[in-house]
Design an enzyme around this catalytic site. Sequence first.
Site, short mmCIF file in Angstrom:
data_model
loop_
_atom_site.label_atom_id
_atom_site.label_comp_id
_atom_site.label_asym_id
_atom_site.label_seq_id
_atom_site.Cartn_x
_atom_site.Cartn_y
_atom_site.Cartn_z
N VAL A 1 12.48 4.78 46.41
CA VAL A 1 12.96 5.85 45.53
C VAL A 1 14.11 6.56 46.23
O VAL A 1 13.93 7.14 47.30
CB VAL A 1 11.83 6.85 45.20
N ASN B 1 17.99 7.22 42.04
CA ASN B 1 18.29 8.53 41.47
C ASN B 1 19.39 9.30 42.19
O ASN B 1 19.88 10.29 41.65
CB ASN B 1 17.03 9.41 41.51
N TYR C 1 32.53 11.88 36.53
CA TYR C 1 31.08 11.74 36.35
C TYR C 1 30.77 10.82 35.17
O TYR C 1 29.96 9.89 35.29
CB TYR C 1 30.46 13.12 36.13
N LYS D 1 28.89 7.10 35.34
CA LYS D 1 27.60 6.84 34.69
C LYS D 1 27.72 5.73 33.64
O LYS D 1 26.79 4.93 33.48
CB LYS D 1 27.06 8.13 34.07
N1 LIG Z 1 20.30 17.31 36.25
C1 LIG Z 1 20.87 16.82 35.17
O1 LIG Z 1 21.13 17.53 34.21
C2 LIG Z 1 21.15 15.34 35.07
C3 LIG Z 1 21.37 14.79 33.81
C4 LIG Z 1 21.61 13.41 33.70
C5 LIG Z 1 21.62 12.63 34.83
N2 LIG Z 1 21.40 13.19 36.06
C6 LIG Z 1 21.38 12.29 37.22
O2 LIG Z 1 20.08 12.29 37.76
C7 LIG Z 1 20.14 11.89 39.13
C8 LIG Z 1 19.29 12.85 39.95
O3 LIG Z 1 19.94 14.13 39.95
P1 LIG Z 1 19.16 15.53 39.89
O4 LIG Z 1 19.62 16.22 38.67
O5 LIG Z 1 17.72 15.33 40.11
O6 LIG Z 1 19.89 16.26 41.10
P2 LIG Z 1 19.43 16.77 42.54
O7 LIG Z 1 20.66 17.27 43.19
O8 LIG Z 1 18.28 17.71 42.42
O9 LIG Z 1 18.94 15.41 43.26
C9 LIG Z 1 19.87 14.43 43.66
C10 LIG Z 1 19.56 13.98 45.08
O10 LIG Z 1 20.49 12.96 45.44
C11 LIG Z 1 20.81 13.14 46.80
N3 LIG Z 1 22.11 12.55 47.11
C12 LIG Z 1 23.32 12.93 46.65
N4 LIG Z 1 24.28 12.17 47.19
C13 LIG Z 1 23.67 11.29 48.01
C14 LIG Z 1 24.12 10.26 48.86
N5 LIG Z 1 25.43 9.98 48.99
N6 LIG Z 1 23.21 9.54 49.56
C15 LIG Z 1 21.90 9.84 49.47
N7 LIG Z 1 21.41 10.82 48.69
C16 LIG Z 1 22.28 11.54 47.96
C17 LIG Z 1 20.83 14.66 47.01
O11 LIG Z 1 20.66 15.00 48.38
C18 LIG Z 1 19.68 15.10 46.12
O12 LIG Z 1 18.49 15.24 46.85
C19 LIG Z 1 21.62 11.88 39.50
O13 LIG Z 1 22.09 10.56 39.52
C20 LIG Z 1 22.26 12.67 38.37
O14 LIG Z 1 23.60 12.28 38.16
C21 LIG Z 1 21.18 14.53 36.21
#
Ligand SMILES: NC(=O)c1ccc[n+]([C@@H]2O[C@H](COP(=O)([O-])OP(=O)(O)OC[C@H]3O[C@@H](n4cnc5c(N)ncnc54)[C@H](O)[C@@H]3O)[C@@H](O)[C@H]2O)c1
Length: 265
Positions: free
Chosen positions: A12, A93, A160, A164
């Site tokens: 994960v 993720n 972004y 995606k």
């Molecule tokens: N939050 C939203 O509204 C949303 C909506 C659609 C998609 N997403 C996607 O969901 C996924 C999870 O995001 P989230 O919202 O839970 O955000 P979050 O910031 O809470 O979690 C993302 C995690 O990814 C880690 N991360 C970032 N860059 C990294 C790298 N280079 N190497 C290793 N780890 C890295 C961060 O440290 C963080 O812990 C992302 O891909 C995001 O684009 C988020």
Amino acid sequence: MANRLLGKSAVVTGAASGMGKAIALAYLQEGANVAATDMNETRLKELEQEVAALGLSDHFCYCVGNITADEDCAAVVQMCAEKFGTCNVLSHNAGVVDDFTMVDSVENDKWDKVIAINLTGSMKITRAALQYFLPNEVKASIVMITSNAAFESVTGGPAYCASKAGANALMKSIAFEYGRKGIRCNSICPGPVGTNISESAPNRNPAGVEVHLKTGYNAHCREWTCMPLGKADDIAPLAVYLASDESRFMTASSVLIDAGVCLSR
Ligand SMILES: NC(=O)c1ccc[n+]([C@@H]2O[C@H](COP(=O)([O-])OP(=O)(O)OC[C@H]3O[C@@H](n4cnc5c(N)ncnc54)[C@H](O)[C@@H]3O)[C@@H](O)[C@H]2O)c1
């Protein structure tokens, strides 16, 4: 615990926060082993403590890693296989948002960073997993979080959205190329979910914010859908389903999960 993931050992990514963390905990509670990775060591340690409080430490391990580094991607797959005897699920993720800078003024380094993490990183972790799955003849499920921004140009800026949409196309290529080997690949495309994601772009471009977040349906989506911001726990059950054998008839799908936000155009 319903044990829907008994026999599964999952890598994960992005597991220290938000949806990755919720998915790691949900997988563990459904009987899976979890090898977690993230670049945020402090939050990974917090996750480790939460897992211990659930009495599930024997099913959990973690390593700090950057999704853009080939060696870090290989290391977490290897850790999973060595600790749990196999790796047969990848839940990817890790990701960042851009700062909503529009195309006329986007800077190359900012564009490249988002693409490197969200798109190229998705390829790198999947390539590392495939390099374990294929020689070991593992039937596996790959579950990528992408975004509804892959379809709609509102919830993120252009870097972004492009990253995606590219990840969704990558998902289809993987499903196509490895389906005959018993490897499934699907993506989850969430709408806005309350997480720590805004930390990845703390200084937002005012002009981009004006266009993306303050105009059009994005500004009014919650009125139209009557739904609050999503929670990470609203997304995790879908990630459980896609990792489990219950979804054996499903591959190459991008599943929108956004409370109908995309309806409100
Ligand atoms: N939050 C939203 O509204 C949303 C909506 C659609 C998609 N997403 C996607 O969901 C996924 C999870 O995001 P989230 O919202 O839970 O955000 P979050 O910031 O809470 O979690 C993302 C995690 O990814 C880690 N991360 C970032 N860059 C990294 C790298 N280079 N190497 C290793 N780890 C890295 C961060 O440290 C963080 O812990 C992302 O891909 C995001 O684009 C988020």
